[in-house]
Design an enzyme around this catalytic site. Structure first.
Site, mmCIF file in Angstrom:
data_model
loop_
_atom_site.group_PDB
_atom_site.id
_atom_site.type_symbol
_atom_site.label_atom_id
_atom_site.label_comp_id
_atom_site.label_asym_id
_atom_site.label_seq_id
_atom_site.Cartn_x
_atom_site.Cartn_y
_atom_site.Cartn_z
ATOM 1 C CG ASP A 207 5.810 19.685 -29.368
ATOM 2 O OD1 ASP A 207 7.055 20.202 -29.120
ATOM 3 O OD2 ASP A 207 4.754 20.586 -29.416
ATOM 4 C CG HIS A 281 7.294 22.659 -31.599
ATOM 5 N ND1 HIS A 281 7.012 22.614 -29.917
ATOM 6 C CD2 HIS A 281 7.192 23.944 -31.964
ATOM 7 C CE1 HIS A 281 6.887 23.984 -29.805
ATOM 8 N NE2 HIS A 281 7.168 24.629 -30.834
ATOM 9 C CD GLU A 356 7.110 28.161 -29.599
ATOM 10 O OE1 GLU A 356 6.944 28.983 -28.694
ATOM 11 O OE2 GLU A 356 6.752 27.139 -29.657
HETATM 12 C C1 ACM Z 1 2.647 27.771 -29.820
HETATM 13 O O1 ACM Z 1 1.867 28.167 -28.729
HETATM 14 N N1 ACM Z 1 3.778 27.713 -30.023
HETATM 15 C C2 ACM Z 1 1.646 27.660 -31.146
#
Ligand code: ACM
Length: 640
Positions: A207, A281, A356
């Site tokens: 991440d 991420h 995201e």
């Molecule tokens: C997530 O909670 N962004 C998968």
């Protein structure tokens, strides 16, 4: 007449010996089995007991060894494993047998306990392993002690249990990126999850805040990407790392560590699903190899400072944390990464994240514009979809199937993708309607990092998720082909989970609620009975020194302004039969104070509403001193 009486007596005895379906107080299993009948009498585990193994199967032998070890620690008895080649089983012993029983499937088991013996049978060693977890839960709670408990009689109630899981996918996700957890901590995590019959550990390995897996040939991922500046305080609101600041907080798993964890998990019938979260991420990857970004610059592994803003139409990144979908080097990089990940993790799936991704830097990138022209991509969702489809090809070229978070639906799903639905169930429903496999991990039921009580008293998180809401988790939505729903997953993100104790606090008891939702038959779930069983598990965890949350005993506060403009507060408890006592006068309430019966109008000048819950005349919740100012604030923000 006498005959009638004898017959009646016989019938009565039958019902006593083989009682009906039982949620009896002496048996507090989680997850609740498919069927359980209690009988008369108890099995007594003595120092002469053996674990009789009726098979040569190596995996079954290992389970027998686990059982022998588990039983011997607290009892102080030896309880050796003995291979026994006969159908009969010795009085006082625990027998493990491999059988053929179509009802039990690959993970089911049958457990028969009577005053003479314990017989655990299953088609496969995994079933014996889950039967063993049940057997341990049937023993007195002191069996969880790590030292010998003397003067204890180790009784197991007579039961006949037939049990098998509702879903094959019963997962816990552990985010080891935002905060790093050591190899030994991951093993402890596995030890704890299997008690509730979870069979899959999803490791969120990468991440923005850390890359946690050694990849040969890409040394910067672990030289640079695994380390960051350490921050305390409020996540998302800390100071950005200074270039001169030491980056010593973090860590990573070497490939040997990964092999060791995978083997440890496999020995306990747990698969590991590795996640490499791309294209977003990815700040740790970009900090390691800045050429993977569409946006030239120098990057640092995020230390918890804000770098994205969230609006109703999604997120805008202040710093580009994505891999560039228009850069061939990215696909070469991912080929190297997934080649090694595929070799290290035997599980058939790889999770590629996909969640995201802010598109604002892609919009400004000449390379992305050129890619759109070349590939006839109409918008950023199609750019994302182009990227995910290429990643799917890479993953499949390694002999694996690809999973992504539900954002991978945007711009068109990759042909064979499995979708992990986290923004509610909707993404899962949409994917299933397109014929794709789905794992349900909806945040409003299964995100166990969220607060499990009032935000004023809980460690901070983005939202609240009460235990009873987790318990309502039902992985199969109406109108969806159930065969496409592989199962469910609880997610322990670690932005705020700085250490294992904090993680345990978040995970338990909600992890039990989700375990029951994915193992037990839907119609067996029963909230008041679950609470009773959770309380018994708490006692076991106290002995085992595992942390858990008692927030289910605390009320939630709902503030509003009534029709006369007065501040009104409603209190609600999720656990049955609690009394709430309260004060407004700054003194500490107890059972002699007013009992909450109906919504309260806050008296003029009051500073705090202090509350505490009781059950049967004994305090059970923690005292909460809720500032009136906080309640007023909630009426303004409409959070209630
Ligand atoms: C997530 O909670 N962004 C998968």
């Amino acid at each position: 007449m006498k005959k009638v009486l004898i017959a009646a007596l016989f019938i009565l005895m039958f019902f006593q010996v083989f009682s009906q379906e039982d949620h009896g107080s002496s048996v507090s299993l989680i997850p609740i089995p498919v069927s359980m009948h209690t009988g008369q009498g108890k099995f007594m585990l003595t120092k002469n007991a053996l674990v009789e193994l009726k098979t040569n199967n190596a995996d079954a032998k290992r389970v027998a060894g686990f059982l022998s070890k588990k039983l011997s620690v607290a009892t102080g008895y030896k309880i050796p494993v003995k291979f026994v080649n006969t159908a009969s089983h010795g009085t006082g012993n625990i027998s493990l047998a491999i059988v053929q029983d179509a009802t039990l499937g690959n993970e089911g088991y049958k457990l028969i306990v009577n005053s003479n013996s314990v017989l655990l049978s299953a088609n496969k060693p995994a079933g014996l392993f889950y039967g063993m977890q049940t057997l341990v839960q049937l023993l007195p709670k002191e069996i969880e002690s790590k030292t010998v408990v003397s003067n204890k009689t180790w009784k197991i109630p007579s039961v006949t249990i037939i049990d098998y899981p509702r879903f094959g996918w019963r997962a816990l996700m552990f985010d080891v990126s935002r905060h790093f957890f050591t190899k030994d901590e991951v093993k402890t995590f596995i030890d704890n999850m299997v008690k509730y019959k979870y069979n899959l550990l999803h490791l969120h390995l990468t991440d923005d805040q850390g890359w946690r897996i050694e990849i040969k040939g890409l040394p910067n991922l672990t030289k640079v990407g695994a380390w960051r500046a350490k921050r305390e305080g409020a996540w998302g609101n800390t100071k950005a790392p200074d270039p001169s600041e030491p980056k010593t907080y973090g860590g990573f798993y070497t490939q040997d560590d990964i092999k060791e964890i995978v083997q440890y998990a496999k020995d306990r019938f747990v698969n590991i699903l590795p996640e490499i979260d791309v294209p977003a991420h990815s700040m740790a990857a970009v900090a390691s190899y800045p050429e993977l970004s569409c946006t030239p610059g120098t990057y640092a592994v995020n230390a918890g400072e804000e770098f994205q803003v969230w609006g109703k139409d999604g997120n805008q990144a202040l710093i580009d944390n994505t891999l560039c979908p228009a850069n061939e080097k990215v696909y070469t990089f991912l080929d190297t990464v997934f080649t090694q990940v595929a070799q290290l993790f035997p599980f058939e799936y790889i999770h590629i994240g996909g969640d995201e991704a802010a598109k604002n830097f892609w919009e400004k990138s000449d390379a992305v514009q050129a890619l759109m022209q070349r590939e006839d991509l109409k918008n950023m969702e199609e750019v994302q979809s182009y990227f995910i489809k290429r990643v799917e090809k890479i993953v499949e070229s390694k002999g694996k199937k690809m999973i992504g978070w539900d954002e991978i639906l945007e711009g068109g799903l990759a042909p064979n993708a499995t979708v992990m639905s986290w923004r509610g169930m909707e993404g899962g429903i949409a994917a299933a309607k397109e014929g794709h496999h789905v794992i349900m991990a909806p945040m409003d039921y299964t995100y166990v990092d969220l607060m499990q009580g009032d935000p004023y008293v809980e460690p901070p998180e983005f939202a609240t998720l009460l235990l009873n809401q987790s318990y309502k988790f039902e992985p199969i939505p109406n109108g969806v082909d159930p065969n496409l729903i592989l199962g469910g997953e609880a997610c322990l993100w670690s932005e705020h989970t700085t250490n294992m104790r904090a993680g345990e606090y978040l995970l338990w008891p909600r992890g039990m609620a989700i375990a029951e939702s994915v193992w037990s038959p839907k119609e067996k779930k029963n909230w008041p009975d679950f609470v009773r069983r959770v309380e018994y598990q708490f006692e076991r965890m106290d002995i085992e020194k595992i942390k858990y949350s008692r927030s289910m005993y605390d009320p939630s506060f709902k503030a509003s302004v009534d029709e006369n403009g007065q501040l009104k507060v409603e209190l609600e408890t999720e656990v049955p039969d609690l009394d709430i006592y309260y004060s407004f006068d700054e003194t500490n309430p107890d059972e002699f104070y007013p009992k909450y019966e109906k919504p309260l109008i806050i008296p003029k000048d009051a500073l705090h509403l202090k509350v505490i819950t009781y059950r049967n005349g004994k305090p059970i919740g923690k005292q909460i001193n809720m500032p009136i100012e906080e309640l007023i604030k909630r009426t303004r923000t409409k959070k209630g």
